[in-house]
Design an enzyme around this catalytic site. Sequence first.
Site, PDB file in Angstrom:
ATOM      1  N   THR A 181      42.396  32.715  33.965  1.00 44.74           N
ATOM      2  CA  THR A 181      42.153  34.152  34.124  1.00 44.74           C
ATOM      3  C   THR A 181      43.332  34.836  34.802  1.00 44.74           C
ATOM      4  O   THR A 181      43.437  36.048  34.777  1.00 44.74           O
ATOM      5  CB  THR A 181      40.886  34.405  34.967  1.00 44.74           C
ATOM      6  OG1 THR A 181      41.040  33.744  36.219  1.00 44.74           O
ATOM      7  CG2 THR A 181      39.634  33.903  34.275  1.00 44.74           C
ATOM      8  N   ASP A 213      33.456  27.780  50.447  1.00 46.38           N
ATOM      9  CA  ASP A 213      34.071  28.446  49.297  1.00 46.38           C
ATOM     10  C   ASP A 213      35.239  29.341  49.681  1.00 46.38           C
ATOM     11  O   ASP A 213      35.544  30.304  48.989  1.00 46.38           O
ATOM     12  CB  ASP A 213      33.022  29.256  48.508  1.00 46.38           C
ATOM     13  CG  ASP A 213      33.460  29.504  47.060  1.00 46.38           C
ATOM     14  OD1 ASP A 213      34.425  28.854  46.616  1.00 46.38           O
ATOM     15  OD2 ASP A 213      32.853  30.357  46.388  1.00 46.38           O
ATOM     16  N   TRP A 254      40.864  37.584  45.762  1.00 47.88           N
ATOM     17  CA  TRP A 254      42.027  37.428  44.879  1.00 47.88           C
ATOM     18  C   TRP A 254      42.872  38.690  44.754  1.00 47.88           C
ATOM     19  O   TRP A 254      44.037  38.615  44.383  1.00 47.88           O
ATOM     20  CB  TRP A 254      41.577  36.970  43.491  1.00 47.88           C
ATOM     21  CG  TRP A 254      40.761  37.991  42.761  1.00 47.88           C
ATOM     22  CD1 TRP A 254      39.409  38.105  42.764  1.00 47.88           C
ATOM     23  CD2 TRP A 254      41.253  39.044  41.930  1.00 47.88           C
ATOM     24  NE1 TRP A 254      39.021  39.170  42.000  1.00 47.88           N
ATOM     25  CE2 TRP A 254      40.134  39.762  41.473  1.00 47.88           C
ATOM     26  CE3 TRP A 254      42.524  39.450  41.536  1.00 47.88           C
ATOM     27  CZ2 TRP A 254      40.245  40.874  40.637  1.00 47.88           C
ATOM     28  CZ3 TRP A 254      42.641  40.560  40.710  1.00 47.88           C
ATOM     29  CH2 TRP A 254      41.498  41.258  40.274  1.00 47.88           C
TER      30      TRP A 254
END
Lengths: 274, 536
Positions: free
Chosen positions: B173, B301, B388
């Site tokens: 991605t 995570d 991100w």
Amino acid sequence: MRAIRSLWIAALVFVAMGFGQNPLPAAQNAAQDSPAAKLTQADLDEGKQLYAAECSGCHGVDGSGGMGPNIRASAQARGDQGLFSVIRNGVSGMAPVMSLNDKRAWQVVGYVRTFGGSASDEAAKGDPAKGKAVYATNGCAGCHAIAGQGSGAGPELTRIGNSRAPRYLHDMLLNPGANPPADTALMERASFTGYLLTTVVTKDGHKVSGIRVNEDTFTIQLRDLGGHYYSFDKADLQKIETEPKKSVMPSYSNLSATELDDLIAYLASLKGVQ
Amino acid sequence: MRAVRHVVILALLIPTSIFAQVPYQRILHSDRDPQNWLTYGGNFQSQRFSVLKQINTKNAASLKTAWVYQMRAAGTVETSPIVVDGIMYITEPPSTVTALDARTGKALWRWTPIIPRDLVTVGLFPTNRGVAVLDDMVYVGTIDAYLVALDAKSGVVRWRTHVANNKDGYAITQAPLAIDGKIITGTGGSESGTPGFLAAYDPKTGKELWRLWTVPRSPSDPGADTWANNSWDNGGGDTWNAGSYDPESNTIYWGTGNPAPDWNGEGRLGDNLFTCALIAVDADTGKMKWYFQFSPHETHDWDAAEIPILFDSMINGRPRKLVAMANRNAFYYVLDRVTGEFLVGVPFAKQTWAEKLDAKGRPIKLPNTEPTVEGNLVYPSLSGATNWTSPSYSPLTGLFYVPMRESGAYYIKGEPKMAPGNSVGVVGGGGGGGRWLGGDDTYGAIRALEATTGNRKWEFKMVGDSWTATLATAGGLVFSADTGGNFFALDAETGKLLWHTQLGASSRSNSVTYAVDGKQYVAETAGVGLFVFSLP
């Protein structure tokens, strides 16, 4: 301000959020040719893991709800194809779960169907017909609508039996502010508290109270109990106060235990316009 | 025949030279090419800073919509446009590339790959964050884990290379990184139990030049002793975001993701190298020069896939070559980018998991912060204090602008169920999950940190989470957006709001700025629209 206050006093039953505007498909029996009927125990185990990862954040680890609605009962009402459709296509208040391919979506369907929850099963205690009368005599329709009748000020209850378990309805009727529902009326607001009581004071001293219907970094939108909408630029406000643990809906602890059971049975029986 | 042959040869040569739009040297000196936006992060250092200043603090309030492009594909839009000499290259979900007239938004060509019906995307949105350009080609990674080279003029496919097996859970991605003679890409997929890697490809042919695994692949590999019972075999450490590059030392800097399974670390005792780390890689050989692990034995995570920003500054009176990362774990780090030495580490958001970082930057974890069966409230949330979307750095202010959020989550431990190399299709391999705090108990913000210390200089608060990059400019501006559909410009020195506009849907991308015919533009996506602004 007086008008607003008097409306607050007249505030009636706010129970819980419905699922939105999309009609539920009719309850379906597990068709023999449904992919869900062919799932193995290993598939259900994977479905459980997938559910924990992809769904439990909103619907709770056991489907009893959290940020999103309780799906234990509605999962039964929707049936295999209906649930698959919700995962694949989304539904009002929920986006399609893009991370599940068809196979995995069916595994989740299979697992969710094992919840086995059913609002009507749990609601057998009261008499829905008598509950309808309790609803009518306590002025619930002043804030709620069922099948087109009543006010739209509070959550619509036409399909409330599909989306809320009796346990939740019971808690909401007695202590409406304790566990406020998520704001599922607008999908993009799903992580926020719904029906949040909010008071703003403008820089020129004008005070407005109502339900928060939307808010972003620069603006806030309120609706008062008369149904009037207000839009403010935050730059024009001196104060925004919210009451997250208080509901416009009063507690119905004044109802007898029988009346309460009957009312819950009536609400749990509401599965949509037939 | 001889004459004809010469003509043919000439005809073949001429287009090559004419269409060599973006030679490496042009990217290397992108500061001399400010009208363009040639790499994902604006330059190799990923500073997301532009020297353009036609739009500045004095006139930002008069910004107006220049054009809007509505994407043809539905889904989550996370693209960061590339602009080359008046042509903008964007990606549309999941893996479409579209070339636009950067002045008007009119489409010039569009390329859409055939995506398999049984696509596997676990723990990630089927989307794309952008392309890379080099010479006459546009490079894109696809959701089914291919790297594809397109002709920049026409969108015709020049080559298509299989990077990894999507059936195992791999997906691309992120935008590739184009350097001299190499296209670098990582992949996503650790949530499916796949081992992460970084790989280099020949820009002309698509041939793989090297591959660096980010987790051990055998008991004798470096780091294998940090995974109890060979648990490295479960994978992890995916390289799912873009990286940075120091041309002077020929070093690539890339962040790595979580170990697998994620929320239950009982079966993988140890530090789990090289997950949740920044790795420095020799661009010629693919060998790791050094690593710095932010979150050893990670169970929340908190990937370290955030964008590393390279910059040079004085630290303690000495000029240093630095790399900074605002990490998902809520700490801001500054390292020496030559040696990997830890220099600075301070929280930039609320965190309840670490007492502090020790002298080498290793966190000293607090007790009772692990995921539990019932759910354990820990800050930051699964989304991290940042994620991100890129931060930016202005060499003019010396500030690091991080899009962030103040949020916690109830972390839930599950039963790990891994099938290495054969995705079980479960986030963290079924290691658990989490439940976020509601929107009214959290907020997003843009925070300006002094880049060399991490000290906060200002904050701009937002309702809702932050899922958009910051863009800093020499006009003294920082652009960003909120999830409520607002795109805004702040004063880079003070954080003061100078302009905002409503785009009608949440932004989840990276804004860029560029110029055509001497006119500066700023681009941002919202929903499936790309909105471009300029002065009237």
